[in-house]
Scaffold this motif. Sequence first.
Motif, PDB file in Angstrom:
ATOM      1  N   LEU A  74       0.807  -1.215   0.000  1.00  0.00           N
ATOM      2  CA  LEU A  74       0.000   0.000   0.000  1.00  0.00           C
ATOM      3  C   LEU A  74       0.841   1.267   0.000  1.00  0.00           C
ATOM      4  CD1 LEU A  74      -2.792  -1.052   2.524  1.00  0.00           C
ATOM      5  CD2 LEU A  74      -2.742  -1.300   0.040  1.00  0.00           C
ATOM      6  N   GLY A  75       2.075   1.186   0.454  1.00  0.00           N
ATOM      7  CA  GLY A  75       2.987   2.323   0.435  1.00  0.00           C
ATOM      8  C   GLY A  75       4.029   2.151  -0.651  1.00  0.00           C
ATOM      9  N   GLY A  76       4.950   3.103  -0.711  1.00  0.00           N
ATOM     10  CA  GLY A  76       6.013   3.027  -1.689  1.00  0.00           C
ATOM     11  C   GLY A  76       7.142   2.117  -1.238  1.00  0.00           C
ATOM     12  N   PRO A  77       8.210   1.994  -2.034  1.00  0.00           N
ATOM     13  CA  PRO A  77       9.347   1.127  -1.690  1.00  0.00           C
ATOM     14  C   PRO A  77       9.899   1.449  -0.302  1.00  0.00           C
ATOM     15  CG  PRO A  77       9.545   1.907  -3.942  1.00  0.00           C
ATOM     16  CD  PRO A  77       8.390   2.646  -3.344  1.00  0.00           C
ATOM     17  N   GLY A  78      10.094   0.389   0.482  1.00  0.00           N
ATOM     18  CA  GLY A  78      10.611   0.535   1.827  1.00  0.00           C
ATOM     19  C   GLY A  78       9.554   0.558   2.907  1.00  0.00           C
ATOM     20  N   ALA A  79       8.290   0.762   2.528  1.00  0.00           N
ATOM     21  CA  ALA A  79       7.205   0.732   3.512  1.00  0.00           C
ATOM     22  C   ALA A  79       6.794  -0.712   3.769  1.00  0.00           C
ATOM     23  CB  ALA A  79       6.011   1.532   3.011  1.00  0.00           C
ATOM     24  N   PRO A  80       6.353  -1.048   4.978  1.00  0.00           N
ATOM     25  CA  PRO A  80       5.944  -2.423   5.256  1.00  0.00           C
ATOM     26  C   PRO A  80       4.657  -2.778   4.527  1.00  0.00           C
ATOM     27  CG  PRO A  80       5.408  -1.020   7.111  1.00  0.00           C
ATOM     28  CD  PRO A  80       6.204  -0.171   6.159  1.00  0.00           C
ATOM     29  N   VAL A  81       4.477  -4.070   4.289  1.00  0.00           N
ATOM     30  CA  VAL A  81       3.244  -4.545   3.675  1.00  0.00           C
ATOM     31  C   VAL A  81       2.194  -4.750   4.770  1.00  0.00           C
ATOM     32  CG1 VAL A  81       4.365  -5.584   1.678  1.00  0.00           C
ATOM     33  CG2 VAL A  81       4.126  -6.917   3.786  1.00  0.00           C
ATOM     34  N   VAL A  82       0.910  -4.670   4.395  1.00  0.00           N
ATOM     35  CA  VAL A  82      -0.191  -4.672   5.358  1.00  0.00           C
ATOM     36  C   VAL A  82      -1.149  -5.814   5.033  1.00  0.00           C
ATOM     37  CG1 VAL A  82      -2.068  -3.303   6.358  1.00  0.00           C
ATOM     38  CG2 VAL A  82       0.008  -2.163   5.545  1.00  0.00           C
ATOM     39  N   ALA A  83      -1.633  -6.513   6.078  1.00  0.00           N
ATOM     40  CA  ALA A  83      -2.591  -7.599   5.893  1.00  0.00           C
ATOM     41  C   ALA A  83      -3.894  -7.051   5.308  1.00  0.00           C
ATOM     42  CB  ALA A  83      -2.864  -8.306   7.219  1.00  0.00           C
ATOM     43  N   GLU A  84      -4.373  -7.682   4.258  1.00  0.00           N
ATOM     44  CA  GLU A  84      -5.536  -7.171   3.528  1.00  0.00           C
ATOM     45  C   GLU A  84      -6.797  -7.129   4.382  1.00  0.00           C
ATOM     46  OE1 GLU A  84      -8.046  -8.154  -0.569  1.00  0.00           O
ATOM     47  OE2 GLU A  84      -6.782  -9.691   0.363  1.00  0.00           O
ATOM     48  N   PHE A  85      -7.062  -8.199   5.135  1.00  0.00           N
ATOM     49  CA  PHE A  85      -8.350  -8.297   5.812  1.00  0.00           C
ATOM     50  C   PHE A  85      -8.503  -7.261   6.932  1.00  0.00           C
ATOM     51  CE2 PHE A  85      -9.253 -13.036   4.687  1.00  0.00           C
ATOM     52  CZ  PHE A  85      -9.324 -12.674   3.349  1.00  0.00           C
ATOM     53  N   CYS A  86      -7.399  -6.739   7.435  1.00  0.00           N
ATOM     54  CA  CYS A  86      -7.520  -5.722   8.496  1.00  0.00           C
ATOM     55  C   CYS A  86      -8.177  -4.453   7.971  1.00  0.00           C
ATOM     56  CB  CYS A  86      -6.167  -5.416   9.115  1.00  0.00           C
ATOM     57  SG  CYS A  86      -5.159  -4.210   8.204  1.00  0.00           S
ATOM     58  N   ILE A  87      -8.149  -4.258   6.666  1.00  0.00           N
ATOM     59  CA  ILE A  87      -8.748  -3.061   6.083  1.00  0.00           C
ATOM     60  C   ILE A  87     -10.267  -3.123   6.176  1.00  0.00           C
ATOM     61  CG2 ILE A  87      -8.927  -1.686   3.966  1.00  0.00           C
ATOM     62  CD1 ILE A  87      -6.201  -2.813   3.160  1.00  0.00           C
ATOM     63  N   GLY A  88     -10.829  -4.339   6.182  1.00  0.00           N
ATOM     64  CA  GLY A  88     -12.271  -4.460   6.308  1.00  0.00           C
ATOM     65  C   GLY A  88     -12.799  -3.872   7.599  1.00  0.00           C
ATOM     66  N   GLU A  89     -12.045  -4.017   8.688  1.00  0.00           N
ATOM     67  CA  GLU A  89     -12.453  -3.437   9.969  1.00  0.00           C
ATOM     68  C   GLU A  89     -12.456  -1.910   9.891  1.00  0.00           C
ATOM     69  OE1 GLU A  89     -13.494  -4.710  12.753  1.00  0.00           O
ATOM     70  OE2 GLU A  89     -12.749  -6.754  13.011  1.00  0.00           O
ATOM     71  N   ILE A  90     -11.442  -1.341   9.233  1.00  0.00           N
ATOM     72  CA  ILE A  90     -11.384   0.112   9.080  1.00  0.00           C
ATOM     73  C   ILE A  90     -12.573   0.597   8.256  1.00  0.00           C
ATOM     74  CG2 ILE A  90     -10.085   1.999   8.027  1.00  0.00           C
ATOM     75  CD1 ILE A  90      -8.843   1.098  10.584  1.00  0.00           C
ATOM     76  N   ALA A  91     -12.875  -0.097   7.172  1.00  0.00           N
ATOM     77  CA  ALA A  91     -13.987   0.313   6.310  1.00  0.00           C
ATOM     78  C   ALA A  91     -15.302   0.311   7.076  1.00  0.00           C
ATOM     79  CB  ALA A  91     -14.066  -0.609   5.096  1.00  0.00           C
ATOM     80  N   ALA A  92     -15.536  -0.751   7.852  1.00  0.00           N
ATOM     81  CA  ALA A  92     -16.788  -0.833   8.608  1.00  0.00           C
ATOM     82  C   ALA A  92     -16.839   0.219   9.719  1.00  0.00           C
ATOM     83  CB  ALA A  92     -16.944  -2.236   9.192  1.00  0.00           C
ATOM     84  N   ALA A  93     -15.709   0.431  10.397  1.00  0.00           N
ATOM     85  CA  ALA A  93     -15.694   1.398  11.496  1.00  0.00           C
ATOM     86  C   ALA A  93     -15.930   2.826  11.000  1.00  0.00           C
ATOM     87  CB  ALA A  93     -14.351   1.321  12.240  1.00  0.00           C
ATOM     88  N   ARG A  94     -15.441   3.138   9.805  1.00  0.00           N
ATOM     89  CA  ARG A  94     -15.598   4.484   9.262  1.00  0.00           C
ATOM     90  C   ARG A  94     -16.835   4.621   8.387  1.00  0.00           C
ATOM     91  NH1 ARG A  94     -11.497   8.135   9.411  1.00  0.00           N
ATOM     92  NH2 ARG A  94     -12.160   9.029   7.416  1.00  0.00           N
ATOM     93  N   GLY A  95     -17.511   3.505   8.093  1.00  0.00           N
ATOM     94  CA  GLY A  95     -18.697   3.571   7.261  1.00  0.00           C
ATOM     95  C   GLY A  95     -18.394   3.945   5.827  1.00  0.00           C
ATOM     96  N   CYS A  96     -17.313   3.385   5.281  1.00  0.00           N
ATOM     97  CA  CYS A  96     -16.928   3.694   3.903  1.00  0.00           C
ATOM     98  C   CYS A  96     -16.674   2.397   3.156  1.00  0.00           C
ATOM     99  CB  CYS A  96     -15.687   4.586   3.875  1.00  0.00           C
ATOM    100  SG  CYS A  96     -14.194   3.822   4.555  1.00  0.00           S
ATOM    101  N   SER A  97     -16.420   2.498   1.862  1.00  0.00           N
ATOM    102  CA  SER A  97     -16.145   1.319   1.056  1.00  0.00           C
ATOM    103  C   SER A  97     -14.753   0.774   1.361  1.00  0.00           C
ATOM    104  CB  SER A  97     -16.234   1.661  -0.435  1.00  0.00           C
ATOM    105  OG  SER A  97     -15.172   2.519  -0.819  1.00  0.00           O
TER     106      SER A  97
END
Length: 485
Positions: A74-97
């Motif tokens: 999700l970030g540029g070179p050198g940034a850590p990679v992020v688990a995909e499914f954790c984004i679902g919690e953010i989407a639901a908590a913020r009420g967005c897609s």
Amino acid sequence: MDRGTHTTATALIDAVRERTTAARVAEAAAFVAVGDWATAHTSDEVVGDPITVLGEWHEESYAETLAGDQFLELGGPGAPVVAEFCIGEIAAARGCSFDAARRLVGDAIELRYRLPRVHARVAAGEVDVWRGRRIARSTRTLTFEAAGFADRHVAYVAHKATTGDIDRLVAEAAARFDPETTEAERAEADGGRHLTIELGDVGYADPLTGCLRGTVDVHGTLDLADALDLDRTVAHVARQLVDLGCDQDLDVRRSIALGEIARRCDGISTLEYDVDQPPTQPPTPTRTRREVVLFVHLDQAAITGTLNGFGPGIDACTGMTGIDLARLDTPGAPRGVVMVEQVQAWCNAPDTKVTVKPVIDLNQHDAVNGYTPPDGIADHVRARWPRCVFPYCTRSSRTADLDHCRAYDDNGPPGQTSTTNLFPLCRRHHRMKTHREMTTGNKWTYRPTHRDNGEPPNALIWTSPTGLRYLVDRDGTRPWPPTTT
């Protein structure tokens, strides 16, 4: 203005300033919290390393299309990679897609790990979140060293830098630290060319006339040679339309010609000449039939043309029109509302074969014994649920998977594939429902509501891996109280 009025006005404007400041601080805190959540779901790998996939397969055929939780860049070179499914919690908590939440998480990761100076000013409330995110979106393609250069030079003016300022700085950083790539991109790419077909606006009211259009806007920028070829072809087909009896003005014929060209390139020659005519006579153009499949939802009154004995399109209670509208639901096209006369025009076109799917009675339910639903049941489910049923998702059900709410059991009872047990889930959310998160080891689950529990009818209750609940019905999504014990 007297002194009392002046004092009141000052108090009001002070309230605006105070609340604006509070909102900016709260937004910054929420943005930092998103970054904290994402950081808790990162890997030791960074962008550029091989990406890990962790999941479980329910069927061997799903191995490629329904993978489990995985790390995303999700970030540029050198940034850590992020688990995909954790984004679902953010989407639901913020009420967005999900897509909006993924962009938010990507910006948070970019700022935190590659633009630490800008991130510090955002976290302190000195720079608006939207400004920090704009910078993050601009630097994502830079190398790690170039991003550091941009961070050092933009941080102190991040609160006032314009888009042009940021773009020029990013271009300089790219040229300084990766000149070979910059030159190759300059030589090979012409990023100004595009062709946009505004399908999302079909059927909506024209802002100038207030009418339902049934048309879309097309605009773009082409290479000069391509534009000349297209203009000649459009002009040629527009002249042919006159021979076919089209009496519209030139602008309208040119717009029709573009559709004819599209169908011709699709393998259907829509304007052909009769080769059996004597060579002394000018050739006469003829059309071949095109085929269109429509899912059209009409009010019963629109079909019969009357309502409670009153005139066509007149509501007996309000005296207003409104039954002469058709709601389109066609695969490959957006949903929208058009006039019934527009549908009639499509159906009456002599060169068009129109297939109208039968009207589905959503009060009747059906079931089969196999795993794969037949077209009738699939159409019923998608008509009942026009969108993916995951919280806050807005993707059309026409392209979604059909998920068995109660898992299908080969040795189970008959009728498991039914209109009451199937629900549309887009591919991403189907995966999130099927597979466990890497961090919590839990899944997203859902169930239909029960009247006996005092829950709303015709709705679903989702439970996230962290235990938060959401109610989804045809009107949308809203948070739901936790389970009581």
